[in-house]
Design a protein around this motif. Structure first.
Motif, PDB file in Angstrom:
ATOM      1  N   ASP A 422      78.607  22.173  34.603  1.00 35.60           N
ATOM      2  CA  ASP A 422      78.549  22.783  33.276  1.00 35.60           C
ATOM      3  C   ASP A 422      77.311  23.654  33.227  1.00 35.60           C
ATOM      4  OD1 ASP A 422      78.922  23.508  30.733  1.00 35.60           O
ATOM      5  OD2 ASP A 422      78.577  21.544  29.839  1.00 35.60           O
ATOM      6  N   PHE A 423      77.507  24.943  33.393  1.00 36.40           N
ATOM      7  CA  PHE A 423      76.351  25.835  33.429  1.00 36.40           C
ATOM      8  C   PHE A 423      76.682  27.092  32.629  1.00 36.40           C
ATOM      9  CE2 PHE A 423      79.062  27.044  36.910  1.00 36.40           C
ATOM     10  CZ  PHE A 423      79.060  28.418  36.882  1.00 36.40           C
ATOM     11  N   ILE A 424      75.631  27.765  32.254  1.00 35.45           N
ATOM     12  CA  ILE A 424      75.765  29.036  31.549  1.00 35.45           C
ATOM     13  C   ILE A 424      75.103  30.108  32.400  1.00 35.45           C
ATOM     14  CG2 ILE A 424      75.182  30.368  29.500  1.00 35.45           C
ATOM     15  CD1 ILE A 424      75.213  27.796  27.920  1.00 35.45           C
ATOM     16  N   ALA A 425      75.913  30.995  32.945  1.00 39.73           N
ATOM     17  CA  ALA A 425      75.380  32.081  33.765  1.00 39.73           C
ATOM     18  C   ALA A 425      75.174  33.309  32.885  1.00 39.73           C
ATOM     19  CB  ALA A 425      76.345  32.403  34.899  1.00 39.73           C
ATOM     20  N   PRO A 426      74.042  33.969  33.021  1.00 35.22           N
ATOM     21  CA  PRO A 426      73.810  35.166  32.194  1.00 35.22           C
ATOM     22  C   PRO A 426      74.806  36.270  32.546  1.00 35.22           C
ATOM     23  CG  PRO A 426      72.145  34.974  33.901  1.00 35.22           C
ATOM     24  CD  PRO A 426      72.935  33.704  33.944  1.00 35.22           C
ATOM     25  N   LYS A 427      75.277  36.932  31.528  1.00 36.76           N
ATOM     26  CA  LYS A 427      76.216  38.024  31.773  1.00 36.76           C
ATOM     27  C   LYS A 427      75.461  39.242  32.296  1.00 36.76           C
ATOM     28  CE  LYS A 427      78.144  38.388  27.733  1.00 36.76           C
ATOM     29  NZ  LYS A 427      79.066  38.822  26.648  1.00 36.76           N
ATOM     30  N   PRO A 428      75.930  39.836  33.377  1.00 34.59           N
ATOM     31  CA  PRO A 428      75.259  41.043  33.872  1.00 34.59           C
ATOM     32  C   PRO A 428      75.668  42.259  33.045  1.00 34.59           C
ATOM     33  CG  PRO A 428      77.126  40.513  35.279  1.00 34.59           C
ATOM     34  CD  PRO A 428      77.030  39.409  34.259  1.00 34.59           C
ATOM     35  N   ALA A 429      74.812  43.240  33.020  1.00 34.23           N
ATOM     36  CA  ALA A 429      75.157  44.504  32.372  1.00 34.23           C
ATOM     37  C   ALA A 429      76.249  45.198  33.178  1.00 34.23           C
ATOM     38  CB  ALA A 429      73.924  45.385  32.259  1.00 34.23           C
ATOM     39  N   GLU A 430      77.154  45.869  32.483  1.00 37.28           N
ATOM     40  CA  GLU A 430      78.287  46.513  33.141  1.00 37.28           C
ATOM     41  C   GLU A 430      78.305  47.997  32.820  1.00 37.28           C
ATOM     42  OE1 GLU A 430      82.081  44.488  32.702  1.00 37.28           O
ATOM     43  OE2 GLU A 430      81.037  42.677  32.033  1.00 37.28           O
ATOM     44  N   ARG A 431      78.983  48.723  33.679  1.00 35.88           N
ATOM     45  CA  ARG A 431      79.184  50.159  33.468  1.00 35.88           C
ATOM     46  C   ARG A 431      80.692  50.413  33.433  1.00 35.88           C
ATOM     47  NH1 ARG A 431      76.321  54.714  37.142  1.00 35.88           N
ATOM     48  NH2 ARG A 431      74.547  54.163  35.830  1.00 35.88           N
ATOM     49  N   ILE A 432      81.179  50.939  32.313  1.00 32.83           N
ATOM     50  CA  ILE A 432      82.619  51.132  32.093  1.00 32.83           C
ATOM     51  C   ILE A 432      82.879  52.596  31.774  1.00 32.83           C
ATOM     52  CG2 ILE A 432      84.579  50.511  30.614  1.00 32.83           C
ATOM     53  CD1 ILE A 432      83.395  47.781  30.275  1.00 32.83           C
ATOM     54  N   LEU A 433      84.011  53.100  32.268  1.00 36.66           N
ATOM     55  CA  LEU A 433      84.401  54.497  32.052  1.00 36.66           C
ATOM     56  C   LEU A 433      85.718  54.555  31.290  1.00 36.66           C
ATOM     57  CD1 LEU A 433      84.236  57.590  32.595  1.00 36.66           C
ATOM     58  CD2 LEU A 433      85.432  57.146  34.765  1.00 36.66           C
ATOM     59  N   PHE A 434      85.758  55.369  30.226  1.00 35.89           N
ATOM     60  CA  PHE A 434      86.989  55.685  29.506  1.00 35.89           C
ATOM     61  C   PHE A 434      87.413  57.095  29.886  1.00 35.89           C
ATOM     62  CE2 PHE A 434      86.519  52.773  25.493  1.00 35.89           C
ATOM     63  CZ  PHE A 434      86.721  51.675  26.306  1.00 35.89           C
ATOM     64  N   CYS A 435      88.629  57.245  30.443  1.00 36.47           N
ATOM     65  CA  CYS A 435      89.196  58.562  30.734  1.00 36.47           C
ATOM     66  C   CYS A 435      90.284  58.862  29.709  1.00 36.47           C
ATOM     67  CB  CYS A 435      89.776  58.603  32.143  1.00 36.47           C
ATOM     68  SG  CYS A 435      88.547  58.598  33.443  1.00 36.47           S
ATOM     69  N   GLY A 436      90.063  59.880  28.894  1.00 41.96           N
ATOM     70  CA  GLY A 436      91.015  60.202  27.838  1.00 41.96           C
ATOM     71  C   GLY A 436      90.478  59.809  26.483  1.00 41.96           C
ATOM     72  N   TRP A 437      91.232  60.144  25.449  1.00 47.60           N
ATOM     73  CA  TRP A 437      90.802  59.888  24.073  1.00 47.60           C
ATOM     74  C   TRP A 437      91.955  59.301  23.272  1.00 47.60           C
ATOM     75  CZ3 TRP A 437      86.103  60.234  21.689  1.00 47.60           C
ATOM     76  CH2 TRP A 437      86.097  60.088  20.302  1.00 47.60           C
ATOM     77  N   ARG A 438      91.708  58.157  22.665  1.00 48.85           N
ATOM     78  CA  ARG A 438      92.659  57.526  21.752  1.00 48.85           C
ATOM     79  C   ARG A 438      92.124  57.613  20.338  1.00 48.85           C
ATOM     80  NH1 ARG A 438      96.138  53.128  23.504  1.00 48.85           N
ATOM     81  NH2 ARG A 438      95.496  52.037  21.634  1.00 48.85           N
ATOM     82  N   ARG A 439      93.049  57.579  19.363  1.00 46.54           N
ATOM     83  CA  ARG A 439      92.614  57.705  17.981  1.00 46.54           C
ATOM     84  C   ARG A 439      91.899  56.461  17.467  1.00 46.54           C
ATOM     85  NH1 ARG A 439      98.333  57.634  17.415  1.00 46.54           N
ATOM     86  NH2 ARG A 439      99.126  55.675  16.588  1.00 46.54           N
ATOM     87  N   ASP A 440      92.003  55.327  18.188  1.00 43.22           N
ATOM     88  CA  ASP A 440      91.298  54.118  17.778  1.00 43.22           C
ATOM     89  C   ASP A 440      90.088  53.862  18.682  1.00 43.22           C
ATOM     90  OD1 ASP A 440      92.746  53.548  20.044  1.00 43.22           O
ATOM     91  OD2 ASP A 440      93.131  51.466  19.469  1.00 43.22           O
ATOM     92  N   MET A 441      89.491  54.946  19.176  1.00 39.21           N
ATOM     93  CA  MET A 441      88.368  54.815  20.096  1.00 39.21           C
ATOM     94  C   MET A 441      87.213  54.043  19.467  1.00 39.21           C
ATOM     95  SD  MET A 441      87.572  55.676  23.219  1.00 39.21           S
ATOM     96  CE  MET A 441      88.301  57.217  23.732  1.00 39.21           C
ATOM     97  N   GLU A 442      86.996  54.230  18.175  1.00 34.20           N
ATOM     98  CA  GLU A 442      85.877  53.530  17.525  1.00 34.20           C
ATOM     99  C   GLU A 442      86.084  52.017  17.533  1.00 34.20           C
ATOM    100  OE1 GLU A 442      88.986  54.684  14.624  1.00 34.20           O
ATOM    101  OE2 GLU A 442      87.747  55.819  16.034  1.00 34.20           O
ATOM    102  N   ASP A 443      87.326  51.564  17.374  1.00 33.05           N
ATOM    103  CA  ASP A 443      87.598  50.122  17.419  1.00 33.05           C
ATOM    104  C   ASP A 443      87.351  49.565  18.820  1.00 33.05           C
ATOM    105  OD1 ASP A 443      88.327  50.051  14.754  1.00 33.05           O
ATOM    106  OD2 ASP A 443      90.438  50.443  15.166  1.00 33.05           O
ATOM    107  N   MET A 444      87.758  50.309  19.847  1.00 31.17           N
ATOM    108  CA  MET A 444      87.541  49.856  21.214  1.00 31.17           C
ATOM    109  C   MET A 444      86.053  49.764  21.540  1.00 31.17           C
ATOM    110  SD  MET A 444      90.570  51.982  23.184  1.00 31.17           S
ATOM    111  CE  MET A 444      90.350  51.112  24.722  1.00 31.17           C
TER     112      MET A 444
END
Length: 701
Positions: A422-444
């Motif tokens: 039972d351990f808690i590992a720190p979440k690493p920082a991530e780099r994510i790319l969005f290709c394209g534009w959706r109208r609900d981009m603000e929610d994502m």
């Protein structure tokens, strides 16, 4: 005696002459009226102005109104014409023969009915009259043929155009037409298979024949389900009654392609029309919405009768979940569709008084996931506490293959072990790319900000200029200054141009989401073609940027296989492609170079599931929501030790120590997860490369 005969003969001559005069007069009146009616006018008041109206125009107008308004006008006109021809012919025949008036009228009818009878006439006078009557009879016969032909053509045209009324009960009614219809019909057909088939009625503002041709082109088996198409508008009560809307067991309102607000506005008007049906509705209404903000209006109008599926927002959140947990899209596809396992709710009185922890292992062929609590107005509690005791009136929510394939059995004896660590590992920082534009981009973006660790980056690459992009996000309700965990990086470019993509550090992203761009989302084929082009370009660029040692080790250079290189690149980063057309799914599944979210099909599955059982919508909404329980894929080392032999029931009870419900597992190197596995009491050896599919309240860190 001779005087009396002379008197009678003279009297008959007088009657015959009178009959001839009357016949000629009646025949000449229409001719004179047609010729001189233009010289007769009447005065008609229009407000305070009196104007002259020609009598021929008034007469033509009255005839036109009579023929248009009265449904019996044409048959009545034919009857009147027939009677006039018989009467005039009988009078004329009476004037030129020695027969009685009754015999002449009957003879006139025979000439009208059969024009060949006049061949037996003798004398010039009788022959002229009989020929004239025969011409009138032919005209009457032609009118009758035309009338019958028009009536038959009109009836067949009505059937062909889909104007006839649907006389059905307990059918599923679909209002509207979109790219999701094929997947929706497929899911409804699978759901009805256990019942021997069913009836699905589709009404849209399209030609009936075109709809039937498009449905016939769909490549799936209807499994005994019949699809009936009708042309009409969902906004017109008369059209709704034509498809027996009041007797349907479920009504599905599809979102139209195009502007989201316009589509939702039409859905709102459709619900108003449905609620206004005088006979009332037997079933519930399932509405596909395009914008989550419009859900309140639908609920305000329809109340408990309406269930909403906000397709666009749901798919956006699902793509984020799948990008962070590869393989989750396939699991959602299995659970939402009727082909494998799905959600069912049922009462089991024999389980009353049992705790939820014991209920979990009471179903050999199902996995309990929640309780519908009767004392709380039928609220469904997903993943309840182990100590909850099932009360009278409560129902059990399970995942099972079908509603008649599971039942509780005797409580098995299950060893309750401890979690390996039972351990808690720190979440690493991530780099994510969005290709394209959706109208609900603000929610994502807001969902990502809640999930990711502090210091993460979200790169947005599309052809929307930066200032316009920022304005759209702010108008959508996103406060850029309140983002806590992610930093936005904007790049402008075309996602299908290689040199634009090469300007990005594609090899450094943990996840890449290829979105169905807002500019082409109305066309499934065009959107998928664009997504495929972007995917292939990204994978090719990534494979070229792989270290030489990785390429040689993978054997991609020696084999020269482009797909092998792309599969090697897929091991370095996760790419999620939003796919609209099910046919594109086969291409991605064979290549194995990308995971995918089949958005249209998943939405169709959700619509079909809610149409079959209104209660399931509350379960899906919680699983898709930002907060509460959700589907997750967890590594096996959180539950088992490498090589440990445990039954599925034992793993299930171990997971309860973290308030989780294990619904399946994913064996290492297997392509698909096993949901609701059989033989839950049999032990098997687990590897740390395995994974478990769980329902949990939050992601384990």
């Amino acid at each position: 005696m001779q005087e009396i005969d002379d008197y009678d003969y003279g009297g008959n001559n007088g009657l015959k002459n009178l009959a001839l005069i009357v016949s000629l007069t009646l025949l000449s009146i229409p001719v004179l009226a047609f010729k001189y009616i233009d010289f007769v006018s009447t005065w008609k008041s229009s407000g305070y102005i009196w104007e002259a109206v020609l009598l021929n125009k008034q007469f033509a107008y009255r005839v036109d109104v009579f023929l248009s308004v009265r449904p019996y006008a044409k048959p009545l006109a034919l009857l009147v014409a027939t009677v006039l021809v018989i009467c005039l012919g009988g009078l004329a025949m009476f004037s030129v023969t020695n027969d009685s008036l009754a015999d002449c009228l009957w003879l006139s009818w025979t000439f009208v009915a059969d024009s060949g009878n006049h061949a037996n006439s003798e004398g010039i006078g009788p022959r002229l009259v009989s020929v004239s009557i025969s011409f009138g009879g032919m005209l009457i016969f032609a009118m009758m043929l035309g009338l019958v032909s028009d009536a038959i053509s009109e009836k067949f045209d009505s059937l062909r155009k889909g104007r006839s009324k649907v006389v059905e009960q307990n059918h599923t009614l679909i209002l509207g037409w979109s790219d999701k219809l094929g997947s929706l019909l497929n899911q409804l057909a699978i759901a009805n298979e256990s019942l021997g088939g069913g009836i699905v009625v589709v009404m849209a503002e399209r030609d009936k024949e075109e709809m039937e041709m498009d449905i016939a082109k769909m490549e799936f088996d209807f499994k005994g389900t019949f699809v009936i198409c009708r042309s009409g508008s969902s906004l017109i009560l008369a059209d709704l009654k034509k498809v027996s809307v009041s007797k349907a067991r479920a009504i599905i309102v599809l979102a139209e392609d195009g502007n989201a607000d316009q589509s939702d506005a039409r859905a709102l008007r459709t619900v108003l029309s449905l609620v206004g049906v005088k006979e009332g509705l037997k079933g519930h209404i399932v509405v596909e919405l395009s914008d989550l903000d419009n859900e309140v209006l639908l609920k305000l109008v329809g109340g408990d009768l309406v269930e909403t599926v906000v397709a666009h927002d749901v798919i956006g959140r699902l793509m984020i979940q799948c990008a962070r947990q590869p393989g989750l899209a396939q699991i959602w596809e299995d659970i939402l569709g009727f082909e494998n396992c799905e959600f069912y709710i049922k009462k089991w009185p024999q389980l009353h008084g049992m705790q939820f922890e014991d209920i979990l292992i009471s179903f050999p062929d199902a996995i309990p996931c929640g309780i519908k609590v009767a004392s709380r107005g039928g609220k469904i509690i997903l993943n309840p506490e182990d100590s909850y005791v099932l009360q009278e009136g409560d129902e059990v929510l399970v995942i099972a293959e079908d509603d008649n394939t599971y039942a509780p059995a005797a409580l098995p004896t299950v060893w309750r072990g401890n979690l390996p660590k039972d351990f808690i590992a720190p979440k690493p920082a991530e780099r994510i790319l969005f290709c394209g534009w959706r109208r609900d981009m603000e929610d994502m973006i807001m969902v990502l900000d809640a999930f990711l660790a502090q210091g993460s980056e979200l790169w947005m690459f599309n052809d929307v200029h930066e200032k316009e992009r920022e304005k759209k996000l702010i108008d959508g309700g996103l406060d850029l200054s309140r983002l806590e965990n992610i930093q936005l990086v904007n790049r402008v470019g075309n996602t299908v141009i290689r040199r634009h993509l090469e300007s990005l550090p594609l090899q450094s992203f943990d996840s890449i989401l290829i979105l169905a761009d807002e500019s082409v989302e109305d066309s499934a084929m065009q959107a998928d073609s664009r997504s495929l082009a972007t995917l292939l370009l990204i994978r090719d660029i990534q494979s070229k940027r792989l270290p030489m040692s990785d390429q040689v080790h993978s054997g991609s250079l020696s084999h020269g296989s482009w797909i092998g290189e792309m599969q090697q690149a897929s091991d370095k980063s996760v790419i999620i492609s939003e796919i609209l057309d099910p046919r594109t799914k086969k291409l991605l599944a064979m290549s194995k170079i990308s995971d995918y979210v089949l958005s249209n099909e998943l939405v169709s599955m959700a619509l079909a599931m809610v149409a079959e059982d209104q209660q399931i919508n509350h379960v899906l909404k919680e699983l898709f929501a930002e907060e509460g329980n959700e589907l997750q894929i967890r590594q096996a080392n959180l539950y088992v030790v490498d090589g440990e032999e445990l039954s599925f029931y034992e793993v299930l009870l171990r997971a309860r120590q973290r308030r989780e419900i294990v619904i399946g597992y994913l064996v290492s190197k297997a392509e698909r997860a096993v949901i609701n596995p059989p033989a839950k009491s049999e032990r098997r050896r687990w590897s740390l490369e395995d994974a478990f599919v769980v329902i949990a309240e939050k992601e384990w860190e």
